[in-house]
Design a protein around this motif. Structure first.
Motif, PDB file in Angstrom:
ATOM      1  N   VAL A  85      44.174  30.682  33.183  1.00  0.00           N
ATOM      2  CA  VAL A  85      43.558  30.006  34.313  1.00  0.00           C
ATOM      3  C   VAL A  85      42.158  30.573  34.523  1.00  0.00           C
ATOM      4  O   VAL A  85      41.985  31.791  34.663  1.00  0.00           O
ATOM      5  N   THR A  86      41.156  29.704  34.550  1.00  0.00           N
ATOM      6  CA  THR A  86      39.756  30.136  34.626  1.00  0.00           C
ATOM      7  C   THR A  86      39.418  30.656  36.015  1.00  0.00           C
ATOM      8  O   THR A  86      39.741  30.025  37.030  1.00  0.00           O
ATOM      9  N   VAL A  87      38.755  31.813  36.087  1.00  0.00           N
ATOM     10  CA  VAL A  87      38.228  32.360  37.336  1.00  0.00           C
ATOM     11  C   VAL A  87      36.739  32.067  37.401  1.00  0.00           C
ATOM     12  O   VAL A  87      35.992  32.411  36.481  1.00  0.00           O
ATOM     13  N   HIS A  88      36.317  31.379  38.455  1.00  0.00           N
ATOM     14  CA  HIS A  88      34.916  30.991  38.588  1.00  0.00           C
ATOM     15  C   HIS A  88      34.083  32.033  39.316  1.00  0.00           C
ATOM     16  O   HIS A  88      32.915  32.253  38.989  1.00  0.00           O
ATOM     17  N   ASP A  89      34.676  32.679  40.330  1.00  0.00           N
ATOM     18  CA  ASP A  89      33.869  33.573  41.164  1.00  0.00           C
ATOM     19  C   ASP A  89      34.805  34.441  41.996  1.00  0.00           C
ATOM     20  O   ASP A  89      35.991  34.132  42.163  1.00  0.00           O
ATOM     21  N   VAL A  90      34.270  35.540  42.503  1.00  0.00           N
ATOM     22  CA  VAL A  90      34.958  36.338  43.511  1.00  0.00           C
ATOM     23  C   VAL A  90      33.948  36.568  44.622  1.00  0.00           C
ATOM     24  O   VAL A  90      32.797  36.931  44.369  1.00  0.00           O
ATOM     25  N   LEU A  91      34.349  36.308  45.857  1.00  0.00           N
ATOM     26  CA  LEU A  91      33.421  36.399  46.977  1.00  0.00           C
ATOM     27  C   LEU A  91      34.075  37.147  48.117  1.00  0.00           C
ATOM     28  O   LEU A  91      35.297  37.366  48.106  1.00  0.00           O
ATOM     29  N   GLU A  92      33.281  37.546  49.090  1.00  0.00           N
ATOM     30  CA  GLU A  92      33.825  38.215  50.269  1.00  0.00           C
ATOM     31  C   GLU A  92      33.617  37.332  51.484  1.00  0.00           C
ATOM     32  O   GLU A  92      32.560  36.722  51.658  1.00  0.00           O
ATOM     33  N   HIS A  93      34.644  37.268  52.305  1.00  0.00           N
ATOM     34  CA  HIS A  93      34.581  36.503  53.542  1.00  0.00           C
ATOM     35  C   HIS A  93      35.247  37.327  54.623  1.00  0.00           C
ATOM     36  O   HIS A  93      36.408  37.724  54.493  1.00  0.00           O
ATOM     37  N   GLU A  94      34.504  37.624  55.659  1.00  0.00           N
ATOM     38  CA  GLU A  94      34.996  38.454  56.767  1.00  0.00           C
ATOM     39  C   GLU A  94      35.561  39.773  56.253  1.00  0.00           C
ATOM     40  O   GLU A  94      36.618  40.232  56.686  1.00  0.00           O
ATOM     41  N   GLY A  95      34.870  40.351  55.258  1.00  0.00           N
ATOM     42  CA  GLY A  95      35.208  41.681  54.787  1.00  0.00           C
ATOM     43  C   GLY A  95      36.262  41.754  53.705  1.00  0.00           C
ATOM     44  O   GLY A  95      36.578  42.845  53.229  1.00  0.00           O
ATOM     45  N   LEU A  96      36.829  40.623  53.322  1.00  0.00           N
ATOM     46  CA  LEU A  96      37.880  40.628  52.309  1.00  0.00           C
ATOM     47  C   LEU A  96      37.515  39.700  51.150  1.00  0.00           C
ATOM     48  O   LEU A  96      36.818  38.703  51.343  1.00  0.00           O
ATOM     49  N   PRO A  97      38.009  40.036  49.957  1.00  0.00           N
ATOM     50  CA  PRO A  97      37.662  39.197  48.795  1.00  0.00           C
ATOM     51  C   PRO A  97      38.542  37.958  48.685  1.00  0.00           C
ATOM     52  O   PRO A  97      39.716  37.978  49.036  1.00  0.00           O
ATOM     53  N   TRP A  98      37.947  36.894  48.190  1.00  0.00           N
ATOM     54  CA  TRP A  98      38.647  35.668  47.829  1.00  0.00           C
ATOM     55  C   TRP A  98      38.274  35.365  46.379  1.00  0.00           C
ATOM     56  O   TRP A  98      37.120  35.507  45.976  1.00  0.00           O
ATOM     57  N   ILE A  99      39.265  34.941  45.601  1.00  0.00           N
ATOM     58  CA  ILE A  99      39.029  34.617  44.193  1.00  0.00           C
ATOM     59  C   ILE A  99      38.989  33.104  44.051  1.00  0.00           C
ATOM     60  O   ILE A  99      39.918  32.411  44.476  1.00  0.00           O
ATOM     61  N   VAL A 100      37.905  32.599  43.470  1.00  0.00           N
ATOM     62  CA  VAL A 100      37.742  31.163  43.249  1.00  0.00           C
ATOM     63  C   VAL A 100      38.179  30.849  41.824  1.00  0.00           C
ATOM     64  O   VAL A 100      37.605  31.359  40.863  1.00  0.00           O
ATOM     65  N   MET A 101      39.189  30.004  41.697  1.00  0.00           N
ATOM     66  CA  MET A 101      39.787  29.741  40.395  1.00  0.00           C
ATOM     67  C   MET A 101      39.834  28.244  40.106  1.00  0.00           C
ATOM     68  O   MET A 101      39.671  27.413  40.999  1.00  0.00           O
ATOM     69  N   GLU A 102      40.086  27.947  38.867  1.00  0.00           N
ATOM     70  CA  GLU A 102      40.337  26.578  38.436  1.00  0.00           C
ATOM     71  C   GLU A 102      41.567  26.033  39.164  1.00  0.00           C
ATOM     72  O   GLU A 102      42.585  26.707  39.274  1.00  0.00           O
ATOM     73  N   TYR A 103      41.463  24.802  39.649  1.00  0.00           N
ATOM     74  CA  TYR A 103      42.627  24.129  40.216  1.00  0.00           C
ATOM     75  C   TYR A 103      43.305  23.340  39.107  1.00  0.00           C
ATOM     76  O   TYR A 103      42.695  22.467  38.480  1.00  0.00           O
ATOM     77  N   VAL A 104      44.542  23.648  38.836  1.00  0.00           N
ATOM     78  CA  VAL A 104      45.293  22.988  37.768  1.00  0.00           C
ATOM     79  C   VAL A 104      46.161  21.905  38.408  1.00  0.00           C
ATOM     80  O   VAL A 104      47.230  22.183  38.944  1.00  0.00           O
ATOM     81  N   ALA A 105      45.681  20.671  38.345  1.00  0.00           N
ATOM     82  CA  ALA A 105      46.381  19.563  38.990  1.00  0.00           C
ATOM     83  C   ALA A 105      47.715  19.293  38.308  1.00  0.00           C
ATOM     84  O   ALA A 105      47.823  19.337  37.084  1.00  0.00           O
TER      85      ALA A 105
END
Length: 599
Positions: A85-105
């Motif tokens: 599963v492809t990971v596009h990005d990792v970001l922080e929101h309100e001090g915590l990380p969120w991982i942005v990944m491919e959505y597999v329909a």
């Protein structure tokens, strides 16, 4: 509301860009959401860290966050791999990380697939195993160990042709590690990292993560696929962990040709465990017996298809028909994956050589041997009736008869192709695998069929025209009519068994549908299939299958505007009588209007 709260949800915008639409699932690390990327106007999956215990120590919270960052880094290193599963990005929101990944329909994980549809055929598990092994090997070559290979971390999704479960993806690198880089190993103080029943014994006893440990977990996962549970499943997680170390795995009873692979992978001593290269070769032999690198071997005839269940069921709904640059791979794995042959048996097709090899008197008058019983060779398009020994389908050699009308006697299947051979020996060795290949396209479009090769008997080789007949038979019961291109436009479906993907339907009533060309106007189009539980009655199916199809085969996953289109379904008595409980899922206009060929 702070990020990571269990009550955070739909409608939130993360990092000013990602709108949360609905929750897709969750695990020990957190929730996974379907989100709309407002910048690129597309759907993605977002993984959110969740702290279930407000009293969780700062050290454990820090470790959990660090593991999320590690997951993104490790998975991003495998970006572009076809089975990760492809990971596009990792970001922080309100001090915590969120991982942005491919959505597999349209994805379903292996655990859910087995729980919902029953145990898989050995060859189908081998296909899945090859793909996961390819992903693991790619990580191992980068020094990344997954450490949590299990059914829930293997996604199966439609491929580009729409074939359900054709795409295999490994996900969740949340506890992966690169042991040779000196990177910190993030663990939780209160838990052993991994999943009980799938951990390698050397990991349970404190050994380091290694490729061999991932292979042990892969063995447990494939065992689950064919047997329906982990080989070390016990009444509690602690008992399962103890069993991994102290007990031998339960002997598989349905693994067939996969059993030797499982034995090699589940060897407790990692130094004696089968290597990745050897596993790839063994799996390739099961999936593609005709591979040039390996001699042909026969798939276990007692293996069920992914659609198979202990009983014989069916389904219901609104309608009811009455009737990139790549690293080098091992040769066998390359032959399977690059050649696209890994889709064999994805819808439950399985071949069985039907030649009567013990008959020495078949002669020209009995082209396929006395057991099969046909006095004349089969012809393309022949509809056949199959009488199986003891009444158990796909067990032993069936006696065949013809149904000249393809309708009067509810045929079990049809001759769809032939494969020629230079000798009866070549027919025996190559015929079944070649038939598997020749019938794949039609099997991929139908819900509940198998491929069967009728191989000439040695004395009947010439009488059979030096050809093996390639049949497609209903996996659980009759097909009730001609298949594929042999159906006639305008003809009413006697049963949903002959409906296939992308068929366009003229729905005369809730009980009658006719096949029509897709270039003009039509009422519904077949998208795929789902299956209802063995306890669901036909009456219940006819009222609930639209909902099941909307959930399992949503039209939006096929590009249809949900504001205009909705899910429909068709059921039939035949599917319930046979126990298959298969529902045909369609798309139709919400306003009841007709659809056009351009749609």
């Amino acid at each position: 509301m702070p990020s990571g709260s269990p009550t955070s949800g739909v409608g939130r915008v993360i990092a000013g860009r990602y709108l949360l639409l609905r929750r897709l699932g969750g695990g020990g690390m957190g929730h996974v959401w379907l989100a709309h990327d407002q910048g690129l106007a597309c759907e993605v999956a977002l993984k959110e860290i969740v702290f279930h215990d407000p009293a969780e120590s700062g050290r454990e919270r820090e470790a959990r966050v660090a593991r999320a960052r590690a997951e993104a880094r490790h998975a991003a290193g495998l970006r572009g791999h076809p089975h990760v599963v492809t990971v596009h990005d990792v970001l922080e929101h309100e001090g915590l990380p969120w991982i942005v990944m491919e959505y597999v329909a349209g994805a379903v994980d292996l655990r859910e697939l087995v729980a919902r549809g029953g145990r898989l055929a050995p060859a189908e598990c081998a296909r899945i195993g090859l793909a996961v092994l390819d992903a693991l090997t790619a990580g191992h070559e980068r020094g990344v160990m997954h450490r949590d290979v299990k059914p829930a971390n293997i996604l199966l999704a439609p491929d580009r042709t729409g074939l359900p479960h054709g795409r295999v993806l490994l996900t969740d690198y949340g506890i992966s590690v690169q042991p040779d880089t000196g990177e910190t190993r993030y663990t939780l103080a209160s838990a052993l990292v991994g999943t009980a029943g799938y951990l390698a014994p050397e990991r349970v006893t404190g050994g380091p993560p290694t490729p061999a440990a991932d292979l042990f977990s892969l063995g447990c996962t494939l065992y689950h696929g064919v047997e329906g549970r982990s080989p070390f499943a016990r009444e509690s997680p602690l008992a399962s962990i103890t069993a991994v170390v102290m007990e031998e795995p339960r002997p598989p009873v349905r693994a067939g040709a996969l059993a030797p692979v499982l034995r090699g992978l589940l060897t407790k001593d990692p130094d004696r465990r089968t290597t990745a290269r050897a596993v790839a070769a063994e799996l390739a032999r099961i999936v593609t017996p005709q591979s040039e690198a390996y001699a042909w071997t026969q798939t276990d005839p007692g293996s069920p298809s992914p659609w198979e269940a202990p009983a014989r069921p069916a389904a219901g709904g609104a309608g009811s028909a009455t009737g990139a640059r790549r690293r080098p791979r091992p040769h066998a794995l390359r032959a399977v994956l690059a050649g696209g042959l890994g889709l064999v048996l994805a819808l439950g097709g399985a071949w069985y050589a039907l030649a009567d090899r013990t008959d020495g008197s078949g002669g020209a008058a009995v082209p396929y041997g006395e057991a099969v019983g046909l006095a004349e060779p089969l012809r393309e398009g022949d509809c056949v009736l199959a009488d199986w020994p003891g009444g158990t389908r796909f067990t032993g050699v069936p006696r065949l008869a013809l149904d000249p009308t393809c309708a009067d006697q509810a045929p079990d299947g049809q001759v769809m192709a032939f494969v020629a051979a230079a000798s009866d020996e070549e027919a025996r060795e190559r015929g079944p695998a070649r038939c598997e290949e020749r019938t794949r396209e039609i099997r991929d479009r139908l819900a509940d069929v198998r491929s069967v090769a009728v191989v000439p008997a040695p004395q009947g080789f010439e009488a059979a025209g030096r050809r093996t007949a390639c049949l497609v038979l209903g996996a659980h019961g009759p097909v009730y009519g001609p298949l594929g291109e042999r159906r006639r436009f305008g003809a009413a479906f006697a049963d949903t068994a002959t409906m296939q993907r992308r068929d366009c339907l003229d729905a005369r009533s809730h009980r009658e549908a006719r096949l029509v060309p897709c270039g003009g106007r039509y009422d519904e189009q077949v998208l795929g299939f789902t299956r209802l539980g063995a306890d669901v009655t036909l009456a219940e199916a006819r009222t609930g299958s639209d909902t099941a199809c909307a959930r399992e085969v949503p039209p939006r996953d096929y590009g249809f505007d949900p504001s205009v289109h909705e899910a429909g379904s068709w059921t039939s008595e035949g599917s319930w009588k046979s126990g298959a409980h298969v529902v045909v899922c369609t798309v139709k206009k919400r306003n009841g209007g007709t659809m056009e060929g351009t749609e």
